[in-house]
Scaffold this active site. Structure first.
Site, PDB file in Angstrom:
ATOM      1  N   HIS A  89       2.983   3.294  -8.910  1.00  0.00           N
ATOM      2  CA  HIS A  89       2.831   1.860  -9.201  1.00  0.00           C
ATOM      3  C   HIS A  89       4.077   1.319  -9.904  1.00  0.00           C
ATOM      4  CE1 HIS A  89      -1.182   2.007  -7.746  1.00  0.00           C
ATOM      5  NE2 HIS A  89      -1.700   2.685  -8.754  1.00  0.00           N
ATOM      6  N   ASP A 136       0.833  -1.203   0.000  1.00  0.00           N
ATOM      7  CA  ASP A 136       0.000   0.000   0.000  1.00  0.00           C
ATOM      8  C   ASP A 136       0.868   1.255   0.000  1.00  0.00           C
ATOM      9  OD1 ASP A 136      -2.279   1.504   0.033  1.00  0.00           O
ATOM     10  OD2 ASP A 136      -2.799   1.099   2.124  1.00  0.00           O
ATOM     11  N   LEU A 145      10.823 -20.691  -4.276  1.00  0.00           N
ATOM     12  CA  LEU A 145       9.729 -19.863  -3.758  1.00  0.00           C
ATOM     13  C   LEU A 145       8.466 -19.988  -4.607  1.00  0.00           C
ATOM     14  CD1 LEU A 145       8.939 -17.336  -1.873  1.00  0.00           C
ATOM     15  CD2 LEU A 145       9.543 -15.962  -3.866  1.00  0.00           C
TER      16      LEU A 145
HETATM   17  C1  FPP Z   1      -1.841   0.166  -3.341  1.00  0.00           C
HETATM   18  O1  FPP Z   1      -1.383   1.492  -3.423  1.00  0.00           O
HETATM   19  C2  FPP Z   1      -1.321  -0.621  -4.444  1.00  0.00           C
HETATM   20  C3  FPP Z   1      -2.090  -1.151  -5.440  1.00  0.00           C
HETATM   21  C4  FPP Z   1      -3.545  -1.021  -5.464  1.00  0.00           C
HETATM   22  C5  FPP Z   1      -1.510  -1.894  -6.543  1.00  0.00           C
HETATM   23  C6  FPP Z   1      -0.267  -2.669  -6.219  1.00  0.00           C
HETATM   24  C7  FPP Z   1       0.448  -2.848  -7.492  1.00  0.00           C
HETATM   25  C8  FPP Z   1       1.774  -2.855  -7.646  1.00  0.00           C
HETATM   26  C9  FPP Z   1       2.742  -2.801  -6.529  1.00  0.00           C
HETATM   27  C10 FPP Z   1       2.366  -2.903  -9.009  1.00  0.00           C
HETATM   28  C11 FPP Z   1       1.945  -4.076  -9.842  1.00  0.00           C
HETATM   29  C12 FPP Z   1       2.232  -5.383  -9.213  1.00  0.00           C
HETATM   30  C13 FPP Z   1       2.839  -6.428  -9.809  1.00  0.00           C
HETATM   31  C14 FPP Z   1       2.912  -7.720  -9.114  1.00  0.00           C
HETATM   32  C15 FPP Z   1       3.440  -6.325 -11.132  1.00  0.00           C
HETATM   33  P1  FPP Z   1      -2.464   2.659  -3.574  1.00  0.00           P
HETATM   34  O2  FPP Z   1      -2.567   2.961  -5.020  1.00  0.00           O
HETATM   35  O3  FPP Z   1      -3.731   2.267  -2.906  1.00  0.00           O
HETATM   36  O4  FPP Z   1      -1.742   3.799  -2.797  1.00  0.00           O
HETATM   37  P2  FPP Z   1      -2.433   4.976  -1.957  1.00  0.00           P
HETATM   38  O5  FPP Z   1      -3.206   4.329  -0.847  1.00  0.00           O
HETATM   39  O6  FPP Z   1      -1.268   5.763  -1.461  1.00  0.00           O
HETATM   40  O7  FPP Z   1      -3.289   5.746  -2.929  1.00  0.00           O
END
Ligand code: FPP
Length: 248
Positions: free
Chosen positions: A39, A22, A133
């Site tokens: 991201h 997050d 893994l």
């Molecule tokens: C949460 O941050 C993160 C996500 C909803 C997406 C997670 C995705 C990645 C780490 C990249 C893609 C993954 C792979 C495996 C290739 P948020 O957007 O909710 O952040 P915020 O709460 O600060 O807005």
């Protein structure tokens, strides 16, 4: 469910690590960048953490990469996340094969485009013989959905006469979950200072140790992973028993 006994235990690391990644959006906002930049940086953190877990002898790493609720985000962000996923599968393919990483995916994949579904199926297939893994990507995933899927499977078994409702217990129920053949998560990490499980591995998290850090996911790295593991090693897991019982 299978109990966690493995190389991980001898290395003093959790056998199954689950991470709620997050803070990508906030990381980007702090830098005046579009959310997608967060991201993108988040993918680099994924790569570092997967490598570190594989090296440390962690058996299972489950990453909450896209929740069932994330479908409600702006179309542009959803599309960008899917593109990052596809790029990740392509760029990491050879490394996964070289390092024996076995990919699995859980969630309602039927909501993804045919192209994404095919790329995922292909990546799961080519890495299926990996002995190192197991990397679980939770995509279009919700813990409640997973429990409902299990309930549907149980109803089908009961209707077919292969399961006696009186024989239903925690073990037979768990055998119907998406992650039926994996031990429950030992440690769940959530970044960005939020202190919630947010519908991740609801059933399996009953006795999972929780670790919250203020670090935003794009800044999460080997050093932060070591801190989480060090903290985990200090925990005394009693699974509802007493300290005295656990001494024997
Ligand atoms: C949460 O941050 C993160 C996500 C909803 C997406 C997670 C995705 C990645 C780490 C990249 C893609 C993954 C792979 C495996 C290739 P948020 O957007 O909710 O952040 P915020 O709460 O600060 O807005």
């Amino acid at each position: 469910m299978i109990q966690s006994t493995s190389e991980a235990e001898t290395n003093n690391v959790p056998a199954h690590v689950a991470i709620i990644m997050d803070g990508n959006g906030r990381w980007a906002r702090q830098r005046g960048l579009p959310r997608i930049a967060g991201h993108q940086q988040g993918v680099d953190a994924v790569t570092e953490v997967v490598d570190a877990c594989a090296r440390k002898g962690v058996d299972y790493l489950s990453l909450f990469a896209f929740s069932s609720e994330n479908w409600g985000r702006p179309r542009q962000e959803v599309d960008a996340l899917m593109l990052l996923l596809l790029e990740y599968l392509t760029s990491q393919r050879q490394k996964m094969l070289d390092n024996g990483i076995r990919l699995r995916v859980i969630g309602d994949l039927s909501r993804m485009t045919q192209g994404v579904q095919q790329a995922l199926a292909e990546a799961v297939r080519v890495t299926s013989a990996g002995q190192g893994l197991t990397l679980v990507l939770a995509l279009s995933y919700g813990g409640r959905d997973e429990i409902l899927r299990a309930v549907r499977r149980i109803i089908i078994q009961v209707q077919a006469g292969s399961l006696d409702p009186d024989g239903l217990n925690a073990e037979t129920f768990a055998a119907c979950l998406d992650l039926a053949d994996m031990p429950p998560a030992d440690l769940m990490i959530r970044t960005s200072g939020e202190m919630r499980i947010s519908n991740f591995l609801l059933w399996q998290a009953a006795y999972t140790e929780l670790y919250f850090t203020d670090v935003l996911w794009p800044d999460f790295n080997l050093e932060e992973l070591n801190k989480a593991f060090d903290d985990y090693c200090q925990r005394r897991r009693r699974f509802g028993l007493t300290d005295e019982q656990l001494q024997f």
